[in-house]
Design a protein around this motif. Structure first.
Motif, PDB file in Angstrom:
ATOM      1  N   SER A  63      -6.324  -8.064 -13.605  1.00  0.00           N
ATOM      2  CA  SER A  63      -7.124  -8.479 -12.449  1.00  0.00           C
ATOM      3  C   SER A  63      -7.649  -9.910 -12.594  1.00  0.00           C
ATOM      4  O   SER A  63      -8.007 -10.533 -11.596  1.00  0.00           O
ATOM      5  CB  SER A  63      -8.275  -7.491 -12.204  1.00  0.00           C
ATOM      6  OG  SER A  63      -9.076  -7.358 -13.330  1.00  0.00           O
ATOM      7  N   GLU A  64      -7.665 -10.437 -13.811  1.00  0.00           N
ATOM      8  CA  GLU A  64      -8.132 -11.800 -14.056  1.00  0.00           C
ATOM      9  C   GLU A  64      -7.067 -12.860 -13.745  1.00  0.00           C
ATOM     10  O   GLU A  64      -7.391 -13.992 -13.393  1.00  0.00           O
ATOM     11  CB  GLU A  64      -8.547 -11.898 -15.526  1.00  0.00           C
ATOM     12  CG  GLU A  64      -9.026 -13.231 -15.979  1.00  0.00           C
ATOM     13  CD  GLU A  64      -9.363 -13.250 -17.455  1.00  0.00           C
ATOM     14  OE1 GLU A  64     -10.494 -13.625 -17.787  1.00  0.00           O
ATOM     15  OE2 GLU A  64      -8.479 -12.895 -18.277  1.00  0.00           O
ATOM     16  N   GLU A 121       6.022 -13.070 -15.572  1.00  0.00           N
ATOM     17  CA  GLU A 121       6.426 -12.833 -14.181  1.00  0.00           C
ATOM     18  C   GLU A 121       5.858 -11.517 -13.672  1.00  0.00           C
ATOM     19  O   GLU A 121       5.349 -11.442 -12.553  1.00  0.00           O
ATOM     20  CB  GLU A 121       7.953 -12.841 -14.069  1.00  0.00           C
ATOM     21  CG  GLU A 121       8.557 -14.222 -14.195  1.00  0.00           C
ATOM     22  CD  GLU A 121      10.079 -14.225 -14.265  1.00  0.00           C
ATOM     23  OE1 GLU A 121      10.701 -13.131 -14.297  1.00  0.00           O
ATOM     24  OE2 GLU A 121      10.651 -15.331 -14.306  1.00  0.00           O
ATOM     25  N   GLU A 122       5.948 -10.475 -14.487  1.00  0.00           N
ATOM     26  CA  GLU A 122       5.430  -9.160 -14.107  1.00  0.00           C
ATOM     27  C   GLU A 122       3.928  -9.213 -13.828  1.00  0.00           C
ATOM     28  O   GLU A 122       3.430  -8.543 -12.930  1.00  0.00           O
ATOM     29  CB  GLU A 122       5.713  -8.148 -15.216  1.00  0.00           C
ATOM     30  CG  GLU A 122       5.186  -6.768 -14.919  1.00  0.00           C
ATOM     31  CD  GLU A 122       5.353  -5.829 -16.093  1.00  0.00           C
ATOM     32  OE1 GLU A 122       4.338  -5.299 -16.568  1.00  0.00           O
ATOM     33  OE2 GLU A 122       6.508  -5.634 -16.530  1.00  0.00           O
ATOM     34  N   MET A 123       3.218 -10.028 -14.610  1.00  0.00           N
ATOM     35  CA  MET A 123       1.762 -10.148 -14.450  1.00  0.00           C
ATOM     36  C   MET A 123       1.390 -11.112 -13.322  1.00  0.00           C
ATOM     37  O   MET A 123       0.219 -11.211 -12.961  1.00  0.00           O
ATOM     38  CB  MET A 123       1.139 -10.645 -15.757  1.00  0.00           C
ATOM     39  CG  MET A 123       1.263  -9.691 -16.919  1.00  0.00           C
ATOM     40  SD  MET A 123       0.076  -8.351 -16.894  1.00  0.00           S
ATOM     41  CE  MET A 123      -1.431  -9.209 -17.311  1.00  0.00           C
ATOM     42  N   GLY A 124       2.363 -11.846 -12.788  1.00  0.00           N
ATOM     43  CA  GLY A 124       2.090 -12.797 -11.714  1.00  0.00           C
ATOM     44  C   GLY A 124       1.473 -14.094 -12.203  1.00  0.00           C
ATOM     45  O   GLY A 124       0.791 -14.792 -11.452  1.00  0.00           O
ATOM     46  N   LEU A 168      -9.779  -7.889 -25.338  1.00  0.00           N
ATOM     47  CA  LEU A 168      -9.152  -8.713 -24.309  1.00  0.00           C
ATOM     48  C   LEU A 168      -9.792  -8.417 -22.968  1.00  0.00           C
ATOM     49  O   LEU A 168     -10.280  -7.309 -22.762  1.00  0.00           O
ATOM     50  CB  LEU A 168      -7.648  -8.428 -24.221  1.00  0.00           C
ATOM     51  CG  LEU A 168      -6.778  -8.916 -25.366  1.00  0.00           C
ATOM     52  CD1 LEU A 168      -5.337  -8.528 -25.112  1.00  0.00           C
ATOM     53  CD2 LEU A 168      -6.903 -10.405 -25.585  1.00  0.00           C
ATOM     54  N   PRO A 169      -9.739  -9.365 -22.066  1.00  0.00           N
ATOM     55  CA  PRO A 169      -9.283 -10.733 -22.270  1.00  0.00           C
ATOM     56  C   PRO A 169     -10.350 -11.562 -22.981  1.00  0.00           C
ATOM     57  O   PRO A 169     -11.531 -11.235 -22.961  1.00  0.00           O
ATOM     58  CB  PRO A 169      -9.051 -11.247 -20.855  1.00  0.00           C
ATOM     59  CG  PRO A 169      -9.970 -10.427 -19.999  1.00  0.00           C
ATOM     60  CD  PRO A 169     -10.094  -9.092 -20.668  1.00  0.00           C
ATOM     61  N   VAL A 170      -9.896 -12.648 -23.566  1.00  0.00           N
ATOM     62  CA  VAL A 170     -10.793 -13.624 -24.159  1.00  0.00           C
ATOM     63  C   VAL A 170     -10.292 -15.007 -23.743  1.00  0.00           C
ATOM     64  O   VAL A 170      -9.093 -15.248 -23.699  1.00  0.00           O
ATOM     65  CB  VAL A 170     -10.909 -13.488 -25.697  1.00  0.00           C
ATOM     66  CG1 VAL A 170      -9.591 -13.758 -26.376  1.00  0.00           C
ATOM     67  CG2 VAL A 170     -11.984 -14.395 -26.260  1.00  0.00           C
ATOM     68  N   THR A 171     -11.236 -15.868 -23.396  1.00  0.00           N
ATOM     69  CA  THR A 171     -10.913 -17.206 -22.902  1.00  0.00           C
ATOM     70  C   THR A 171     -11.700 -18.237 -23.690  1.00  0.00           C
ATOM     71  O   THR A 171     -12.914 -18.082 -23.885  1.00  0.00           O
ATOM     72  CB  THR A 171     -11.257 -17.318 -21.398  1.00  0.00           C
ATOM     73  OG1 THR A 171     -10.553 -16.302 -20.690  1.00  0.00           O
ATOM     74  CG2 THR A 171     -10.887 -18.681 -20.851  1.00  0.00           C
ATOM     75  N   TYR A 172     -11.010 -19.256 -24.143  1.00  0.00           N
ATOM     76  CA  TYR A 172     -11.638 -20.355 -24.875  1.00  0.00           C
ATOM     77  C   TYR A 172     -11.627 -21.590 -23.993  1.00  0.00           C
ATOM     78  O   TYR A 172     -10.647 -21.851 -23.299  1.00  0.00           O
ATOM     79  CB  TYR A 172     -10.870 -20.667 -26.161  1.00  0.00           C
ATOM     80  CG  TYR A 172     -10.938 -19.555 -27.174  1.00  0.00           C
ATOM     81  CD1 TYR A 172     -11.959 -19.507 -28.121  1.00  0.00           C
ATOM     82  CD2 TYR A 172      -9.977 -18.547 -27.195  1.00  0.00           C
ATOM     83  CE1 TYR A 172     -12.016 -18.487 -29.057  1.00  0.00           C
ATOM     84  CE2 TYR A 172     -10.036 -17.520 -28.123  1.00  0.00           C
ATOM     85  CZ  TYR A 172     -11.058 -17.493 -29.052  1.00  0.00           C
ATOM     86  OH  TYR A 172     -11.123 -16.485 -29.969  1.00  0.00           O
ATOM     87  N   ILE A 173     -12.717 -22.343 -24.062  1.00  0.00           N
ATOM     88  CA  ILE A 173     -12.778 -23.632 -23.377  1.00  0.00           C
ATOM     89  C   ILE A 173     -12.801 -24.705 -24.457  1.00  0.00           C
ATOM     90  O   ILE A 173     -13.653 -24.687 -25.349  1.00  0.00           O
ATOM     91  CB  ILE A 173     -14.009 -23.746 -22.464  1.00  0.00           C
ATOM     92  CG1 ILE A 173     -13.943 -22.658 -21.369  1.00  0.00           C
ATOM     93  CG2 ILE A 173     -14.084 -25.140 -21.845  1.00  0.00           C
ATOM     94  CD1 ILE A 173     -15.161 -22.618 -20.460  1.00  0.00           C
ATOM     95  N   GLY A 214     -14.148 -11.021 -21.933  1.00  0.00           N
ATOM     96  CA  GLY A 214     -14.153 -10.250 -20.700  1.00  0.00           C
ATOM     97  C   GLY A 214     -13.524 -11.012 -19.554  1.00  0.00           C
ATOM     98  O   GLY A 214     -13.154 -12.169 -19.672  1.00  0.00           O
ATOM     99  N   GLU A 215     -13.425 -10.311 -18.451  1.00  0.00           N
ATOM    100  CA  GLU A 215     -12.774 -10.855 -17.260  1.00  0.00           C
ATOM    101  C   GLU A 215     -13.561 -12.025 -16.685  1.00  0.00           C
ATOM    102  O   GLU A 215     -14.778 -11.960 -16.542  1.00  0.00           O
ATOM    103  CB  GLU A 215     -12.665  -9.732 -16.224  1.00  0.00           C
ATOM    104  CG  GLU A 215     -11.831 -10.047 -15.045  1.00  0.00           C
ATOM    105  CD  GLU A 215     -11.667  -8.842 -14.132  1.00  0.00           C
ATOM    106  OE1 GLU A 215     -11.441  -9.079 -12.928  1.00  0.00           O
ATOM    107  OE2 GLU A 215     -11.766  -7.693 -14.591  1.00  0.00           O
ATOM    108  N   GLN A 216     -12.854 -13.103 -16.358  1.00  0.00           N
ATOM    109  CA  GLN A 216     -13.460 -14.319 -15.808  1.00  0.00           C
ATOM    110  C   GLN A 216     -13.003 -14.525 -14.365  1.00  0.00           C
ATOM    111  O   GLN A 216     -11.973 -14.015 -13.948  1.00  0.00           O
ATOM    112  CB  GLN A 216     -13.063 -15.539 -16.648  1.00  0.00           C
ATOM    113  CG  GLN A 216     -13.405 -15.436 -18.110  1.00  0.00           C
ATOM    114  CD  GLN A 216     -14.881 -15.256 -18.367  1.00  0.00           C
ATOM    115  OE1 GLN A 216     -15.704 -15.969 -17.812  1.00  0.00           O
ATOM    116  NE2 GLN A 216     -15.230 -14.294 -19.210  1.00  0.00           N
TER     117      GLN A 216
END
Length: 161
Positions: free
Chosen positions: A61-62, A98-101, A123-128, A141-143
């Protein structure tokens, strides 16, 4: 005099080789399409590096939010990059993306070592990562695109940009 001319030529050759090698940017490896991503492609940009997996519902969903952020990335000197948590490579990585868009670039080579990122336990994890290559934040988490844009603005203000 020939002896000095020869040394000058060697010195000039050495300088030219050094300049050439400096201009060759280290690679981040290929993306999901097999296109090489060089440091030159990313140098001076802020990076949003997102770890995802096919089996991760919040990742699914992210992805549209990250795609939306990627659409505005050129205007804000940003690169959105994905990393498959399961270390898929080649056609398997392309198929999963591709499957995940996923429309943003997915690195086939995990940049964790380059940026000294901790292995994600959830997951998910996002680094800046800032334009100087320093990790500025780790978001678990979801962003959302709006949330990431706001956090980037805060971090940029802290950095004096």
């Amino acid at each position: 005099m020939n002896r000095y001319a020869g040394r000058a030529g060697q010195l000039l050759f050495g300088v030219l080789i050094s300049v050439f090698l400096t201009a060759c940017s280290p690679s981040y490896g290929p993306d999901q399409h097999g296109k090489e991503i060089t440091a030159r492609d990313l140098d001076g940009k802020w990076l949003v590096i997102n770890y995802w997996a096919q089996w991760c519902a919040p990742c699914r969903s992210e992805i549209p939010e990250l795609n939306a952020l990627d659409q505005q990335s050129a205007a804000i000197n940003l690169a959105v990059l994905g990393v498959n948590f399961d270390a898929l490579q080649g056609d398997a990585l392309k198929k999963a993306a591709e499957e995940m868009g996923v429309s943003f670039r997915v690195l086939a080579v995990d940049p964790a070592e380059r940026f000294k990122l901790d292995r994600a336990e959830v997951l998910p994890v996002t680094y800046i990562v800032d334009a100087e290559g320093q990790v500025r934040d780790r978001l678990v988490g979801e962003q959302t695109a709006a949330g990431l844009t706001a956090r980037l603005a805060e971090l940029r203000a802290e950095a004096g940009e």
